[in-house]
Design a protein around this motif. Structure first.
Motif, PDB file in Angstrom:
ATOM      1  N   GLY A 230      10.070-118.544 -56.878  1.00  0.00           N
ATOM      2  CA  GLY A 230      10.314-119.670 -57.782  1.00  0.00           C
ATOM      3  C   GLY A 230       9.489-119.559 -59.050  1.00  0.00           C
ATOM      4  N   GLY A 231       9.381-118.348 -59.598  1.00  0.00           N
ATOM      5  CA  GLY A 231       8.698-118.171 -60.866  1.00  0.00           C
ATOM      6  C   GLY A 231       7.202-117.931 -60.730  1.00  0.00           C
ATOM      7  N   ILE A 232       6.662-118.147 -59.535  1.00  0.00           N
ATOM      8  CA  ILE A 232       5.231-117.891 -59.357  1.00  0.00           C
ATOM      9  C   ILE A 232       5.070-116.511 -58.730  1.00  0.00           C
ATOM     10  CG2 ILE A 232       3.121-118.639 -58.192  1.00  0.00           C
ATOM     11  CD1 ILE A 232       4.540-121.484 -58.163  1.00  0.00           C
ATOM     12  N   ALA A 233       4.310-115.641 -59.400  1.00  0.00           N
ATOM     13  CA  ALA A 233       4.185-114.277 -58.923  1.00  0.00           C
ATOM     14  C   ALA A 233       3.227-114.221 -57.749  1.00  0.00           C
ATOM     15  CB  ALA A 233       3.697-113.374 -60.054  1.00  0.00           C
ATOM     16  N   ALA A 234       3.714-113.739 -56.617  1.00  0.00           N
ATOM     17  CA  ALA A 234       2.845-113.595 -55.455  1.00  0.00           C
ATOM     18  C   ALA A 234       2.124-112.257 -55.514  1.00  0.00           C
ATOM     19  CB  ALA A 234       3.658-113.705 -54.173  1.00  0.00           C
ATOM     20  N   THR A 235       2.851-111.237 -55.902  1.00  0.00           N
ATOM     21  CA  THR A 235       2.203-109.961 -56.246  1.00  0.00           C
ATOM     22  C   THR A 235       2.638-109.622 -57.662  1.00  0.00           C
ATOM     23  OG1 THR A 235       4.019-108.919 -55.073  1.00  0.00           O
ATOM     24  CG2 THR A 235       1.901-108.885 -53.982  1.00  0.00           C
ATOM     25  N   ASP A 236       1.644-109.486 -58.525  1.00  0.00           N
ATOM     26  CA  ASP A 236       1.930-109.407 -59.950  1.00  0.00           C
ATOM     27  C   ASP A 236       1.632-107.994 -60.461  1.00  0.00           C
ATOM     28  OD1 ASP A 236       2.455-109.977 -62.521  1.00  0.00           O
ATOM     29  OD2 ASP A 236       0.888-111.490 -62.775  1.00  0.00           O
ATOM     30  N   HIS A 237       2.630-107.145 -60.406  1.00  0.00           N
ATOM     31  CA  HIS A 237       2.488-105.760 -60.867  1.00  0.00           C
ATOM     32  C   HIS A 237       1.275-105.061 -60.283  1.00  0.00           C
ATOM     33  CE1 HIS A 237       4.941-107.888 -63.917  1.00  0.00           C
ATOM     34  NE2 HIS A 237       5.705-106.831 -63.697  1.00  0.00           N
ATOM     35  N   VAL A 238       1.280-104.984 -58.958  1.00  0.00           N
ATOM     36  CA  VAL A 238       0.136-104.401 -58.255  1.00  0.00           C
ATOM     37  C   VAL A 238       0.225-102.873 -58.257  1.00  0.00           C
ATOM     38  CG1 VAL A 238      -0.854-104.079 -55.957  1.00  0.00           C
ATOM     39  CG2 VAL A 238      -0.316-106.386 -56.793  1.00  0.00           C
ATOM     40  N   ASP A 239      -0.884-102.243 -58.597  1.00  0.00           N
ATOM     41  CA  ASP A 239      -1.027-100.795 -58.404  1.00  0.00           C
ATOM     42  C   ASP A 239      -2.080-100.589 -57.322  1.00  0.00           C
ATOM     43  OD1 ASP A 239       0.743-100.309 -60.403  1.00  0.00           O
ATOM     44  OD2 ASP A 239      -0.807 -99.982 -61.941  1.00  0.00           O
ATOM     45  N   LEU A 240      -1.800 -99.656 -56.419  1.00  0.00           N
ATOM     46  CA  LEU A 240      -2.743 -99.453 -55.320  1.00  0.00           C
ATOM     47  C   LEU A 240      -2.580 -98.027 -54.807  1.00  0.00           C
ATOM     48  CD1 LEU A 240      -4.720-101.067 -53.395  1.00  0.00           C
ATOM     49  CD2 LEU A 240      -2.750-101.360 -51.903  1.00  0.00           C
ATOM     50  N   ASP A 241      -3.715 -97.356 -54.566  1.00  0.00           N
ATOM     51  CA  ASP A 241      -3.660 -96.028 -53.956  1.00  0.00           C
ATOM     52  C   ASP A 241      -4.508 -96.032 -52.700  1.00  0.00           C
ATOM     53  OD1 ASP A 241      -2.073 -94.543 -55.796  1.00  0.00           O
ATOM     54  OD2 ASP A 241      -3.738 -94.756 -57.227  1.00  0.00           O
ATOM     55  N   VAL A 242      -3.933 -95.621 -51.603  1.00  0.00           N
ATOM     56  CA  VAL A 242      -4.713 -95.466 -50.377  1.00  0.00           C
ATOM     57  C   VAL A 242      -4.733 -93.987 -50.066  1.00  0.00           C
ATOM     58  CG1 VAL A 242      -4.913 -96.069 -47.944  1.00  0.00           C
ATOM     59  CG2 VAL A 242      -3.982 -97.728 -49.562  1.00  0.00           C
ATOM     60  N   ARG A 243      -5.942 -93.442 -49.914  1.00  0.00           N
ATOM     61  CA  ARG A 243      -6.060 -92.001 -49.687  1.00  0.00           C
ATOM     62  C   ARG A 243      -6.006 -91.707 -48.203  1.00  0.00           C
ATOM     63  NH1 ARG A 243     -11.263 -91.944 -53.431  1.00  0.00           N
ATOM     64  NH2 ARG A 243     -10.262 -92.397 -55.433  1.00  0.00           N
ATOM     65  N   GLN A 244      -5.623 -90.483 -47.930  1.00  0.00           N
ATOM     66  CA  GLN A 244      -5.536 -90.061 -46.534  1.00  0.00           C
ATOM     67  C   GLN A 244      -6.873 -90.277 -45.836  1.00  0.00           C
ATOM     68  OE1 GLN A 244      -2.916 -87.089 -45.721  1.00  0.00           O
ATOM     69  NE2 GLN A 244      -3.093 -87.862 -43.651  1.00  0.00           N
TER      70      GLN A 244
END
Lengths: 394, 307, 250, 324
Positions: free
Chosen positions: C16-30
């Motif tokens: 409804g217009g509210i960003a729950a995840t807002d352009h998330v960048d994430l790296d998880v390494r092995q």
């Protein structure tokens, strides 16, 4: 455990079922007791009970046991009940049956067992024709006949086109076939409406179509409560002034009290055809109508008259063999003679065991007490045999 | 095309639609707010008709009969809520279906016992029992116009109530988020009872409006309730607006099917089969509509916003 | 391409217009244990649900082990080696503990259109299931109905089920939520024993646990990642301190 | 305690029950009331349908409110060939199973996209469509139904024209279906189905495409009901679309729940109680629906899990026919 208890209880109850007594005439009577159509069944049961009183509960010296079963207006239930009558109660005769589809569903169970099956009302074309059976008899008529008489009446009145409406089940189709058989004018349109448990009772769309079709008259077949509803809506839609109503099995002693209570005066003077009327002049009918009115306080319907006849037909068979119920051939031969006092007067049986009888035009009038009833106006068809008899190889 | 006939049939469809709406409005509120599946809602429709028929006979006045029967049906609804329904809120939908199925059996038998199997007619005053002339020689029954206007008035009233009053606010909130309403400190038990009683009165009203046409009879609610369920499922459970739109859709589809489908079918098949099949197929059409709506919008056309 | 094991780019989801995840960048390494922290309502569970495939993102990409699986259904991600535990305990409560875990094993033992052989006595299912239960210390409760267990045991069972699918990446949604001190301690031990063996993405409110376990931490606030780094870096990050840590960790 | 689906019935009760059913025709002859055979045949046939419904309702948590439709499909699979004088039982029963499975596949594929009450209603909608389809087919009697003149013929192997033979055919079918369902619910497939009932989301998260499994389960359930329908058509010799009315779907649910959903013998027990009550109450009074309905309400309010639950509620430790 519960299973065992249930099973034991079931066994106990079944074992306690009455043992067979050979010195009794057992008659099963299947009709509709529950559902709104139960009002018809009640009339029939009343008539049967009256007949039992009138014969003193005995036929050829034997006690008569009457077992009444409710078909719930449903073919499968009717069949179940017939199975029960045949197998558990082991009756000698099964009478009743308001509805053609219930009768069609039930007939195999009864006839396969060799039990006499007597229709006190329903007269589907199948049983009159190809599927006729030596052990089947009718105390009513074949479905097509009454509307055929009405077709003649339409011709006599010079009606050129008619719109027809009937419920969508075996009898409804027969009735339409009947009227189309004799009516010489044009059928402007047909409607078959939903029937059975969830019968359609609001005919707004159909009546609007009928009106728009430009037909001169409206012909309907709506037995039981649907008839009252239809006539009411016919009035409300203002069709009385433009489209006269012709009915079969719709305006009867079951519908009239309610129409009178609702003061639907439009039905007065309306015409219908029937093989019988409460004013038909013969001793048996007089006895029946006055006895019925005395006991139940209202006019009997044709359903009642036919049910009353059913008991007397059975009585004539049992007496002909002096109570020897194992003599099926003797009883069959006796019934074939139609040698019993009938409320419709003297008639004979055709090869298919349907009556060959008169059909009358009746008019709705008020009797001396102001009660709405019907009066016979004229005889439309004399000693008429149904059109399916030729197909019956018997 | 006979436009006069078409107009009449549209009116007939709308009339069926408002009737369904009256039935569905209570159903959708009860369902939406209390999460309660009430198959016996159709029994209240029947009871309304019988109450009304009895009262009309006693008072000799249709209007008086309806005015007295309405609170009586509401009272019955309130009692049913108190005795049976309340105990079922904590159960699942399956239990609701079964218990209310049992209620139908009880109501039908009770009516048979009290009023007999015959059914009861409701006589109308002369004004209502006539018809008016429309263009092109067509006529339309006055009583059906009364049904349409009553239904629309109730719809308007419900709309105003739900969108502009405190009770309505609670109802809307309840339909979308039950816990929130409880958090507001509202006596949820009272709110439920009120909504149930109002729903019963609306169903009863529908019964009172149809009985003068078809008579009050046993089991009259058992088939139409299924159609009412179709309506609220199509409309989205808990939504008055959805119930209204869906009721109109269903009413029109059913009536138009009965009116014109046989003509259409005659193009493909013999006239006899067409006449037999048309009523069945038009009855089927609403279920097809529902299946299609659910296949594409599993929550119905107008689901209440948060759920 | 950063070569991270789990690579999230520009992930976006709004309600409804509210960003729950807002352009998330994430790296998880092995093989790392990567923690995500953030205040309530920061969108952590929404993020995990998108990673596990239960919620479809509105935009952005998720790459796992080099392949794009932004639109892959949940069950397929599980088959690819991605397992999650739920924040609100999510079990088959009317089944036994062993059955719960055995189902997880079964899910990864070929298709289950096998209608005839009894499954409960199938050692191919029960043996790995028991092993997973042992790994979390629940072997003694194997035959109890899941419903009958304590909250802490439910969380352990959650982990056991995730382990039983033999995952390469574990998504753990607040495994210590609602636990007492002792139970939390147990859970920390269980997670520590898995470190190095499994790659883990951990969402947790218990900061002591996070800082004790995590190799790297990302901070999520209002649906945005405002910082990523080692525990020390995060501790020292001014923005994080202002936005979040300031009042929680003194 | 390890197993989830214990039959719970002590062996001797099961044997006694089956023994009773096996001996019933003899008993019926002995008390000169062969109607008992009809009564128990109907009971067993509806039991098969209830056992089929229980597979999805009890074990899978999918409340189908339209399973009577498969009875109708099965019955017409016997009736329509018979209308053209084709009485080959293998063919008729194969059609019954395949046709119901096919309809279940198509409708299930759509219905299983919905949840909860939407699922209940959409399954009912599909059943209504089946009902109206048969109502609209004039050729096969429409509303009036269809009379089946001869029962299925199994190429000289079996002649079920005789009620005795049909009775044992039905009994063997019931045992076979119970065995089949027992196997299915204990298999890996059954584990997935009951897991998805408990927590579908979790099942997906651990790697099960639950939709497919549920759909297959729905299809199996429909096919079992179709088989029961073929038996019903043979038994009654007369079939109508009305058999598929929603009320009958409701009754099937009632039979399952009454006996205890999710237990192997529960549906049989529930059907027995239902049919026998119907038979006896209706004999006592024409108003028998009232106590029947009241009982239904009370059972639901005061027990969870049908007759089983009722006994547990009354303080009897181990329920009957279900898991405790």
């Amino acid at each position: 455990m519960i299973k065992k208890i249930t099973a034991l209880a079931a066994m106990g109850a079944f074992l306690a079922a009455p043992a067979m007594a050979a010195d009794k005439v057992k008659i099963g009577f299947v009709t509709t007791i529950t559902t709104p159509a139960g009002v018809i069944g009640q009339d029939m049961v009343d008539a049967v009970n009256l007949a039992m009183e009138d014969i003193g509960g005995k036929m050829a010296g034997l006690d008569v046991e009457l077992i009444i079963e409710d078909d719930g207006f449903k073919p499968p239930i009717g069949k179940q009940k017939v199975d029960k009558l045949v197998k558990k109660d082991q009756v000698d005769f099964i009478g009743g049956f308001i509805w053609s589809h219930v009768l069609l569903a039930s007939k195999k169970s009864a006839l396969d067992s060799g039990t006499f099956l007597i229709s006190s009302n329903a007269g589907p074309s199948q049983i009159a024709g190809k599927q006729c059976d030596k052990n089947f008899f009718s105390t009513s008529w074949q479905n097509d006949q009454t509307p055929m008489a009405m077709g003649e009446v339409l011709n006599q009145n010079g009606v050129k086109s008619v719109y027809v409406m009937a419920p969508n089940y075996a009898a409804g189709k027969n009735m339409i076939a009947g009227v189309e058989r004799t009516f010489k004018g044009k059928i402007a349109g047909r409607d078959l409406t939903k029937w059975g448990k969830d019968a359609q009772l609001d005919f707004s769309a159909e009546l609007a179509k009928a009106k728009a079709s430009g037909a001169e008259a409206l012909w309907v077949f709506y037995p039981g409560k649907a008839g009252g509803a239809l006539i009411k809506q016919y009035e409300q839609a203002g069709l009385r002034d433009t489209m006269p109503l012709y009915t079969v099995f719709t305006v009867d002693s079951i519908a009239l009290p309610k129409l009178q209570a609702g003061n639907l005066a439009g039905v007065m003077g309306s015409r219908n055809t029937q093989h019988w009327g409460p004013d038909l002049d013969n001793p048996q009918n007089k006895k029946f109508v006055s006895g019925f009115k005395k006991k139940y306080g209202h006019y009997p319907s044709f359903y009642a008259a036919q049910s009353y006849d059913t008991i007397f037909l059975i009585k004539s068979a049992v007496e002909a063999v002096n109570g020897d119920l194992s003599n099926k051939d003797g009883m069959r031969a006796a019934m074939k003679k139609a040698d019993f006092p009938s409320t419709r007067g003297k008639f004979s049986y055709g090869n298919n065991h349907f009556p060959i009888q008169n059909f009358y035009l009746r008019e709705v009038v008020a009797d001396a007490d102001g009660v709405w009833t019907t009066k016979i106006v004229s005889t439309v068809m004399e000693n008429h045999q149904d059109p399916y008899a030729a197909e019956c190889k018997m | 095309m006979d436009w006069g006939l078409f107009t009449i049939q549209m009116l007939n469809g709308v009339q069926l639609g408002v009737l369904l709406f009256l039935l569905a409005a209570g159903l959708t509120l009860v369902f939406g707010i209390m999460d309660f599946v009430n198959l016996a809602h159709g029994s209240l429709y029947m009871m309304g008709a019988y109450f009304c028929a009895t009262l009309v006979q006693l008072t000799d006045s249709f209007v008086l009969g309806v005015i007295l029967a309405l609170p009586l049906t509401a009272l019955l609804g309130w009692i049913v809520e108190l005795i049976v329904v309340r105990a079922l809120y904590t159960h699942d939908h399956l239990d609701h279906v079964l218990a209310t199925f049992g209620m139908i059996l009880c109501f039908d038998t009770a009516v048979d016992f009290i009023w007999g199997p015959t059914g009861m007619a409701i006589p109308l005053p002369e004004v209502l029992d006539s018809h008016i002339d429309l263009f092109g020689g067509h006529t339309f029954p006055v009583f059906r116009i009364l049904i349409i206007s009553t239904g629309l008035a109730v719809a308007g009233f419900l709309y105003v109530m739900v969108s502009h009053t405190r009770i309505g606010m609670l109802i809307r909130a309840g339909a979308s988020n039950r816990t929130m309403v409880m958090a507001l400190g509202v006596d949820i038990g009272k709110l439920f009872a009120l909504v149930f009683a109002v729903g019963a009165a609306l169903a009863g009203l529908a019964g009172m409006l149809i009985a003068p046409i078809t008579e009050a009879s046993i089991g009259m609610g058992n088939e139409i309730i299924i159609v009412a369920f179709v309506v609220i499922i199509i409309g989205g459970i808990g939504s008055i607006k959805g119930a209204f739109v869906a009721a109109m859709l269903v009413g029109l589809i059913d009536t138009m099917g009965r009116s014109f489908l046989d003509q259409l079918l005659k193009v493909f098949m013999s006239s006899e089969s067409a006449e037999t099949s048309a009523p069945a197929l038009s009855a089927m059409a609403i279920y097809i509509l529902m299946a299609m709506v659910l296949a594409f919008r599993p929550q119905g056309l107008f689901p209440p916003k948060v759920r | 391409m950063s070569g991270a094991f789990l690579e999230v780019r520009n992930l976006y989801k709004s309600y409804g217009g509210i960003a729950a995840t807002d352009h998330v960048d994430l790296d998880v390494r092995q093989s790392e244990l990567h923690a995500i922290i953030g205040p309530n309502g920061a969108g952590k569970t929404t993020l995990i649900s998108q990673l596990s495939g239960e919620i479809d993102p509105d935009g952005g990409t998720i790459r796992f082990d080099g392949r794009d699986m932004t639109r892959t259904p949940a069950y397929k991600r599980s088959l690819l080696g991605l397992a999650r535990s739920f924040q609100i305990t999510s079990l088959m409560l009317d089944m036994t503990v062993l059955e719960n875990v055995a189902l997880a094993v079964q899910a990864h033992a070929g298709h289950s259109f096998r209608f005839w052989q009894a499954a409960r006595k199938d050692p191919a299912l029960t043996e790995p299931a028991m092993a997973a239960l042992e790994a979390v210390g629940l072997q003694d409760r194997a035959n109890d109905i899941a419903q009958a267990m304590s909250h802490g045991e439910h969380r352990q069972l959650e982990i056991a089920m995730a382990l039983a699918t033999n995952p390469v990446l574990l998504l753990l949604d607040e495994p210590m939520a609602g636990m007492g001190v002792e139970e939390s301690q147990r859970m920390v031990e269980i997670l520590r024993s898995l470190k190095g063996e499994k790659t883990m993405l951990l969402i947790e409110h218990d900061m002591d646990a996070v800082f004790a376990l995590a190799d790297r931490i990302s901070v999520l606030v209002y649906g945005r990642v405002i910082a990523t780094g080692t525990p020390e870096e995060i501790r020292g990050d001014e923005a994080v301190r202002r936005a979040y840590l300031g009042d929680e960790v003194a | 305690m390890t197993s989830l689906f214990r039959t719970g019935l002590p062996a001797f009760v099961m044997v006694a029950g089956l023994g009773f059913l096996a001996l019933l025709p003899v008993l019926a002859e002995w008390v000169d009331n062969i109607f008992l055979i009809d009564l128990f045949m109907r009971l067993m046939i509806l039991s098969i349908a209830a056992v089929g419904l229980n597979l999805i309702l009890g074990y899978g948590g999918m409340v189908s409110f339209g399973h009577a439709a498969y009875l109708v499909i099965g019955a017409y699979a016997v009736g329509i060939p018979a209308y053209y004088d084709i009485y080959d039982g293998f063919l008729q029963f194969a059609i019954a199973i395949v046709a119901s499975a096919a309809v279940a596949l198509v409708t299930g594929a759509i219905a299983l996209r919905t949840k909860g009450v939407y699922f209940i209603m959409i399954t009912m909608a599909f059943a209504q469509m089946v009902y109206f389809t048969f109502v609209s087919i004039e050729e096969y009697g429409a509303d009036d139904g269809l009379t089946i003149n001869m029962r299925s013929e199994f190429a000289g192997l079996l002649d079920i024209e005789d009620n005795f033979t049909l009775y044992y055919f039905v009994l063997v079918s019931l045992i076979a279906v119970l065995g089949l369902v027992y196997r299915i619910v204990h298999s890996r497939f059954g584990m997935v189905i009951s897991g998805a009932k408990g927590n579908e989301r979790r099942m997906q998260a651990i790697g099960f495409p639950t939709y497919r499994y549920r759909l297959v389960c729905y299809v199996i359930s429909g096919a079992i009901c179709g088989y029961a329908g073929a038996l019903l058509g043979n038994f009654t010799n007369f079939i109508t679309p009305e058999m598929g009315d929603w009320v009958h779907s409701g009754e099937l649910i009632f039979m399952v729940v009454l006996g205890g959903a999710g237990s192997l013998f529960g549906p049989v027990l529930g059907t027995a109680v239902f049919i026998l009550l119907e038979e006896y109450l209706s004999r006592l009074t024409q108003y028998w629906h009232f106590p029947f309905g009241a009982m239904l309400i009370l059972v639901v309010i005061f027990t969870r899990g049908g007759i089983n639950g009722m006994f547990r509620w009354l303080g009897m430790k181990s329920g009957i026919g279900g898991r405790s």
